[in-house]
Structure formats: structure tokens, C-alpha cells
Design a protein around this motif. Structure first.
Motif, PDB file in Angstrom:
ATOM      1  N   CYS A   1     -16.898  -1.233  -1.364  1.00 24.31           N
ATOM      2  CA  CYS A   1     -16.302  -2.191  -1.182  1.00 24.31           C
ATOM      3  C   CYS A   1     -16.528  -2.897  -2.629  1.00 24.31           C
ATOM      4  CB  CYS A   1     -17.098  -3.488  -0.062  1.00 24.31           C
ATOM      5  SG  CYS A   1     -16.636  -2.442   1.540  1.00 24.31           S
TER       6      CYS A   1
ATOM      7  N   ALA B   1     -12.385  -6.598  -0.637  1.00 24.06           N
ATOM      8  CA  ALA B   1     -11.612  -5.980  -0.683  1.00 24.06           C
ATOM      9  C   ALA B   1     -12.595  -4.638   0.109  1.00 24.06           C
ATOM     10  CB  ALA B   1     -10.167  -5.560  -0.409  1.00 24.06           C
TER      11      ALA B   1
ATOM     12  N   TYR C   1     -12.376  -0.049   0.456  1.00 20.98           N
ATOM     13  CA  TYR C   1     -11.209   0.883   0.837  1.00 20.98           C
ATOM     14  C   TYR C   1     -12.859   1.970   1.099  1.00 20.98           C
ATOM     15  CZ  TYR C   1      -9.170  -2.376  -2.530  1.00 20.98           C
ATOM     16  OH  TYR C   1      -8.914  -3.366  -3.056  1.00 20.98           O
TER      17      TYR C   1
ATOM     18  N   ALA D   1      -3.878   1.855   2.193  1.00 21.83           N
ATOM     19  CA  ALA D   1      -4.427   1.310   1.177  1.00 21.83           C
ATOM     20  C   ALA D   1      -3.205   1.036  -0.019  1.00 21.83           C
ATOM     21  CB  ALA D   1      -5.189   1.820  -0.072  1.00 21.83           C
TER      22      ALA D   1
ATOM     23  N   GLU E   1      -7.638  -2.006  -8.130  1.00 18.79           N
ATOM     24  CA  GLU E   1      -7.090  -1.327  -7.723  1.00 18.79           C
ATOM     25  C   GLU E   1      -7.381  -0.433  -7.138  1.00 18.79           C
ATOM     26  OE1 GLU E   1      -5.811  -3.032  -3.127  1.00 18.79           O
ATOM     27  OE2 GLU E   1      -4.597  -3.384  -4.611  1.00 18.79           O
TER      28      GLU E   1
ATOM     29  N   ILE F   1     -10.299   2.987  -5.008  1.00 19.45           N
ATOM     30  CA  ILE F   1      -9.674   4.032  -4.402  1.00 19.45           C
ATOM     31  C   ILE F   1      -9.829   5.170  -4.762  1.00 19.45           C
ATOM     32  CG2 ILE F   1      -8.027   5.153  -3.507  1.00 19.45           C
ATOM     33  CD1 ILE F   1      -6.108   2.132  -2.896  1.00 19.45           C
TER      34      ILE F   1
ATOM     35  N   LYS G   1      -7.408   0.148   3.615  1.00 15.91           N
ATOM     36  CA  LYS G   1      -7.697  -1.312   3.201  1.00 15.91           C
ATOM     37  C   LYS G   1      -8.063  -2.056   3.864  1.00 15.91           C
ATOM     38  CE  LYS G   1      -6.567  -4.665  -0.452  1.00 15.91           C
ATOM     39  NZ  LYS G   1      -5.288  -5.092  -1.556  1.00 15.91           N
TER      40      LYS G   1
ATOM     41  N   SER H   1      -9.648  -6.228   3.958  1.00 15.66           N
ATOM     42  CA  SER H   1      -9.147  -7.427   3.275  1.00 15.66           C
ATOM     43  C   SER H   1     -10.130  -8.115   3.992  1.00 15.66           C
ATOM     44  CB  SER H   1      -8.136  -8.025   2.605  1.00 15.66           C
ATOM     45  OG  SER H   1      -7.484  -7.382   2.237  1.00 15.66           O
TER      46      SER H   1
END
Length: 652
Positions: free
Chosen positions: A30, A34, A36, A60, A67, A71, A180, A182
Motif C-alpha cells: 500500500c 492505493a 496493490y 492494476a 506506481e 507493483i 489495484k 483505490s
């Protein structure tokens, strides 16, 4: 200190069984707003999206490098859960897809693909190779990951596009997928002041004990480890105020006089102060203040948290209690009052002609046909396109304000796509041909009329009147006159006397006057052949009389030019006509002779064959049918003598 009584109800409302560890085959990271999750599973892209959407997320998106690193951390955690992995390439689905019938667009960073969660125009990409151009099937993107490499978090995975797979055939080397989720906000992790364990259960049913930030509506289970197994605390991450989220607890958890500040700094973010009775409290360094949770410190300088974004600069207000974001010149604050947007200075028309807005400024430009008056000046001045040596027109040019116009002399018309070239008008074609009563000869930029031999051109330069002279070949050239010039152009000589002193400016020419020849390059058009007819005494030679209808004011000069442009070209055309006629006649004679020769050879051959054929007496006879002869033999009154039988068997 917080207790568990007030938070049991929120925990029960979640209605989900508690798990003491993360679900097998998944990892959670996190950051920001967001979270993942990385999962193992040989699924098609549609099945992976369905798995993510069941828990409120999507496959995602990788819209920025930040970002992409989040990931990558989730994938690295997932691989650490496996003890031994085969050395192979694995693929993990992400939410970048291109629907069927939507073709490749190489001008866009995403090549025509779009994110499942929405949005197409993102600048960040990390393609492994050139995207395949295909419109007939749906295409999906996955992350390439070498499963046997230990340092997965040190480099970003490349993007690979391919078929989206089916339930029975998920795709080549597909090993899993990344989801993903949010949220509107995040809580800070809970701080422990003594031995204990914290596990967080997120709204998307993932459990973890090590989250950098905890998503809104997550539940924390705190079990203190001081030997009292019944001491468990449950907390819910909730929104306390606008954009403010916390657990609703005060002070460190699992504190113990036995450890004081020696264990995990008492759970304090900055300073820990012990009391005389074994208690302790948290404190903050100068310039910071303690927040309501009695653990976390915040700067007393409102600008220390960098609230202003982009090009905006944070400026402290009075007494350092508030701040204001300021923008550099050429920018202004947006609606959030925390970021800057460009100001379009061109709306105020600062330039005399064209204004071009740029980020943070503008510059002036001149329209086509104008140029700046000087270096660095905004004022514009007209460009003289008709200046000497720079005119784009083939003949006459007139400069105008910001442009120019081309004009042609009399006898020419504008031509060309840009209207800068001049083309000669053929006055001898079309309705204008009727201007001349006799012959019409086109010249560059004009035309002139001419009469057939035996006729004279009238004073008006158009009509023809009968003359009193005749045409006859001259026995020899006059003395001192050449029959041609050095360049091979025909030169005509006149021996006819002309009228003298007419109103049109014609003059009498001497009998042996030589005319200048016309250059072969000058084009002329002859609308009727020059026909010669004798109409005067022998020994005199008369040429067609011509007159220029447009040269009434300056006849002498124009007549000389007209004669020069006619003589050479007319002679060349007549010579070419005679040559072509001679060639055609010769070819016809050759064809006739060849046909006659073939005919005579065939006739001679037939006569020769007839003479060689031998004469035979039987040539005048014909054979009788065989049946008649047989019947004659069967007759009882057959011939006794062979000669008699022969006479009955042969017929004349």
C-alpha cells in the motif's frame, strides 16, 4: 490507552472470518491512496479482472514510474513466498487492454490500448518490444518477470502484449495477475510500546502485518505479548475530519513498565520520556507538535509537509500558523489553491499581429507577408515581394500590404498554380480568328494578319485587297544579297515596290533590300497554307504582304519584328511539308512496285509449270465407272475383237 470494547461492533459488521496470516499465493503493498496485490494463478485476462472486481478493484494500472515500483515490490514479495522457483519467464496480467476492431495507433504512447479503470493518455510506458499491429482480436498486456532472479525489486518489469486468453487456454507463460484498489484516505500503522503483534485486514480481504499505510475501513487486531493472552485490541481506520484518518486511539499500545522507553522507543515517533513510576510519554523535537494520538509528531511549520504542488511555492503566513502557495510569473493558482496553471497572456492581445502562448510566457510573430522591423522588436513591417531580384512573377509584379499581385503584358494571361507565370494568348484560335480577312499568324504576346500572294493588306491591317503584282521565281539572287544566314534560317528578299507615304506609315522598299531572318525559336501559327499565284510580269517575285493590327502608332518597328518572326518559320514549315510529302510519295511508289513485282513473278511461275507438263492422249478422256465394265464382261454378246470392246468402254 484504548480498549477493545468500543471496536468489537465494527469488526463484526465486516462479516468476514479473521485469518491469522495472509492468504496463500498473494502479496500486498500500500502506498499513497492505493493498494496493490500480486496473485499466483493461471487465469485468462477476463478471469483475472473478475477476481479483482469481486473485491472492489481492477487489474492494476501502471500510469507512472512510482506506481510501477509499487507493483514491482508486490511481485517481489510474492516470489519470496515461494522457496524454489523454476528458471523461466513468467507473465502477470495488468489492466491494459485493446478491444477488438480497435487498431494500433503508433502515435500514442499506449499504442491504442486503454486502462481497464479508465484513461488512455498516460505518458509512462515500458514496452518490451514493438507492439504488433492487429485489429482482428482483443489484445491484453502483461508484465514480464524472470522468476529465478533474486533481485526482482531492483528493476522494473517490461510490458508484453498478446492474446487475452480463454478459460481453457489462459495464454503462454501466464503465471498470475496484479490487482489495484483505490481509497479515499489512509491511516498510519499502529505503534506498539511493548511486545505484541498487529495484523491488518483490508476491505479487499487481504491480511498483512507490515503495511506502510493502512487503507480506510481496515481493521487492526493488536495482540500484546506480555503473557496475558486475553489482551487483544481491535481498531478501525476511520475518517476523523476532511482528509484526516486515524484509529481513534491515544498513546502507544501494549506499553509495559517493565520495558518503558527501551522497547521500540515506547512506540513514540520522535522522543520518549520516562516517568519515575515506570510510566513514559511521547514528545516531539523543536519545531514539531504532538498530534492527538499522542504518538505522532507534526511540524509546527505548515510548509514542512510540502502542501504546495508543482511550481507553487509555500509561503508562511503571520505567526507561522498558516501558509499560502505562490506561483511564478506567467502562472496562477488553480481551484485547489495548491498548484499552478499557465496564464494565457494572448487573451489580452499584447502583440500587434500574432500571439503564441508558451508555458509561463508568450512571444509575438508576424503574419505571412510581414517581418519584424528589427531584432527583438514586436512591430511588423510589410515585406516587398516585388523587390528587384526577388520577384516571384515572371513579368510584372505589384506589391500590396502583406502580399503581392502578378500581372501580364498585353497578349499574355496568368497561368500556373500560384498565378505567377504568364502564358501567351493564341489570338489566331477561337473567335478572335475572324479578325483577319486572310491569314492569321500568332506571335509571342500578339498576332498579325497576312494576305495570300496576289493580294495586298489594307491600311486597317486586317482586310486584303487585290494587287497588281505577280509572283515569279527570280533567276538569281541580286548582287550583294545572301540566300540564307549563317544559322540556316530562311531569308526572304522582296522585289516588289510598296506604296509610299501612306497614312499607316508604310514606306517603299528598294528592290534588293535584305530582310533579317527570324530565329528558329520564335513560335508562330499559320492558319492557312501560303499559296502562290502569278499575277504580274515575269521576273518579279512577290511575297505575302503582312500587317500588324496592333501597331498603328509605331508601325515601322512592329512591321520589322513581324517580318522577322514570319520569314524563317514559314520557310521551315513549308520545307517540312514538302519533305513529308516527298517521303509519302516515295513510300507509295515502293509499295506499288513491290506489288507489281510479286504479281509478275506469280504469273511467270504459272506459265513455266504449264509448259513443263507432258501432253497425253488420254488427257481428253475420262474413265468410265468400274461397274459398267463388269456388266460388259457378263454380256453374252461380248466383243470378240479387243478394239471393238475398247471403243465401247471409252467414251468421248
Amino acid at each position: 490507552m484504548a480498549t477493545s470494547a468500543g471496536l468489537l461492533l465494527p469488526l463484526l459488521l465486516l462479516g468476514q472470518p479473521w485469518a491469522g496470516a495472509g492468504a496463500p499465493g498473494e502479496a500486498v503493498v500500500c502506498a499513497g491512496n492505493a493498494c496493490y496485490t500480486a496473485h499466483w494463478g493461471k487465469l485468462s485476462a477476463a478471469e483475472a479482472q473478475s477476481h479483482c472486481s469481486k473485491n472492489g478493484g481492477n487489474l492494476a494500472t501502471v500510469k507512472s514510474e512510482e506506481e510501477a515500483w509499487n507493483i514491482q515490490r508486490a511481485l517481489a514479495q510474492l516470489l519470496e513466498l515461494e522457496e524454489a522457483l523454476e528458471a523461466r519467464m513468467g507473465k502477470f496480467w495488468i489492466g491494459l487492454q485493446r478491444e477488438k476492431a480497435k487498431c494500433l495507433d503508433s502515435s500514442l504512447p499506449l499504442k491504442g490500448f486503454s486502462w481497464v479503470g479508465g484513461g488512455e493518455d498516460t505518458l509512462y510506458t515500458n514496452w518490451n518490444r514493438e507492439v504488433r499491429s492487429s485489429c482482428v482480436s482483443r489484445r491484453c498486456v502483461s508484465l514480464l518477470l524472470y522468476l529465478s532472479l533474486p533481485s526482482h525489486a531492483s528493476h522494473l518489469s517490461k510490458w508484453s502484449e498478446g492474446p487475452c486468453g480463454t478459460p481453457n487456454s489462459p495464454g503462454s507463460n501466464i503465471e498470475g495477475f496484479v490487482c489495484k484498489f483505490s481509497f479515499k484516505g489512509m491511516c498510519q500503522p499502529l505503534a506498539l510500546g511493548g511486545p505484541g503483534r498487529v495484523e491488518y485486514r483490508t476491505p479487499f480481504q487481504a491480511t498483512s502485518s507490515s503495511l506502510d499505510t493502512v487503507p480506510f475501513a481496515s481493521v487492526a487486531n493488536v495482540a500484546c505479548g506480555d503473557g496475558d493472552e486475553g489482551r487483544e485490541h481491535y481498531f478501525l481506520c476511520k475518517e476523523k475530519a476532511s482528509d484526516v484518518f486515524d484509529w481513534g486511539s491515544s498513546g502507544p499500545l501494549c506499553v509495559s513498565p517493565k520495558y518503558g522507553c527501551s522497547f521500540n522507543n515506547g512506540g513514540c515517533q520522535q522522543d520518549c520520556f520516562e516517568g519515575g513510576d515506570g510510566s513514559f510519554r511521547c514528545g516531539c523535537r523543536p519545531g514539531f507538535r504532538l498530534l492527538d494520538d499522542l504518538v505522532t509528531c507534526a511540524s509546527r511549520n505548515p510548509c514542512s509537509s510540502s502542501p504546495c504542488k508543482g511550481a507553487a511555492t509555500c509561503v508562511l503566513g503571520p505567526h507561522r500558523k498558516n501558509y499560502t502557495c505562490l506561483c511564478p510569473q506567467g502562472y496562477q493558482l488553480d481551484s485547489s489553491q495548491q498548484d499552478c496553471v499557465d496564464v494565457d497572456e494572448c487573451q489580452d492581445s499584447p502583440c500587434p499581429q500574432e500571439c503564441v502562448n508558451t508555458p509561463g510566457g508568450f512571444h509575438c510573430e508576424c503574419w505571412v507577408g510581414y517581418e519584424p522591423r528589427g531584432p527583438g522588436e514586436e512591430a511588423c513591417q510589410d515585406v516587398d515581394e516585388c523587390a528587384s531580384g526577388h520577384s516571384p512573377c515572371s513579368q510584372d509584379c505589384t506589391n500590396t500590404d502583406g502580399s503581392f499581385h502578378c500581372f501580364c503584358k498585353e497578349g499574355y494571361v496568368l497561368a500556373g498554380e500560384d498565378g505567377t507565370q504568364c502564358l501567351d494568348v493564341d489570338e489566331c484560335e477561337g473567335p478572335e480568328h475572324g479578325l483577319c480577312e486572310g491569314l492569321c499568324l500568332n506571335t509571342q504576346g500578339s498576332f498579325r494578319c497576312s494576305c495570300l500572294p496576289g493580294w495586298e493588306l489594307g491600311p486597317d491591317g486586317v482586310s486584303c485587297t487585290a494587287g497588281s503584282t505577280s509572283l515569279a521565281p527570280q533567276t538569281g539572287p541580286p548582287q550583294g544579297e545572301d540566300m540564307g544566314d549563317r544559322e540556316g534560317n530562311l531569308v526572304y528578299s522582296s522585289t516588289i515596290s510598296r506604296p509610299t507615304g501612306d497614312s499607316e506609315g508604310t514606306s517603299k522598299e528598294p528592290p534588293t533590300m535584305k530582310r533579317p531572318s527570324l530565329p528558329s525559336e520564335a513560335p508562330t501559327t499559320l492558319t492557312a497554307p501560303d499559296m502562290l499565284a502569278p499575277s504580274g510580269p515575269p521576273g518579279e517575285w512577290m511575297e505575302p504582304i503582312t500587317h500588324h493590327p496592333k501597331a498603328t502608332t509605331d508601325r515601322g518597328e512592329n512591321m520589322d519584328e513581324a517580318k522577322q518572326s514570319d520569314n524563317g518559320t514559314d520557310g521551315q514549315k513549308l520545307l517540312l511539308f514538302y519533305i513529308l510529302g516527298t517521303v509519302v510519295a516515295i513510300l507509295l511508289l515502293l509499295a506499288l512496285a513491290l506489288g507489281l513485282l510479286v504479281y509478275r513473278k506469280r504469273k511467270a511461275k504459272r506459265e513455266e509449270e504449264k509448259e513443263k507438263k507432258p501432253q497425253n492422249a488420254a488427257d481428253s478422256y475420262s474413265w468410265a465407272p468400274e461397274r459398267a465394265e463388269n456388266r460388259a464382261l457378263e454380256n453374252q454378246y461380248s466383243c470378240v475383237h479387243l478394239s471393238a470392246c475398247c471403243r465401247t468402254s471409252w467414251s468421248f
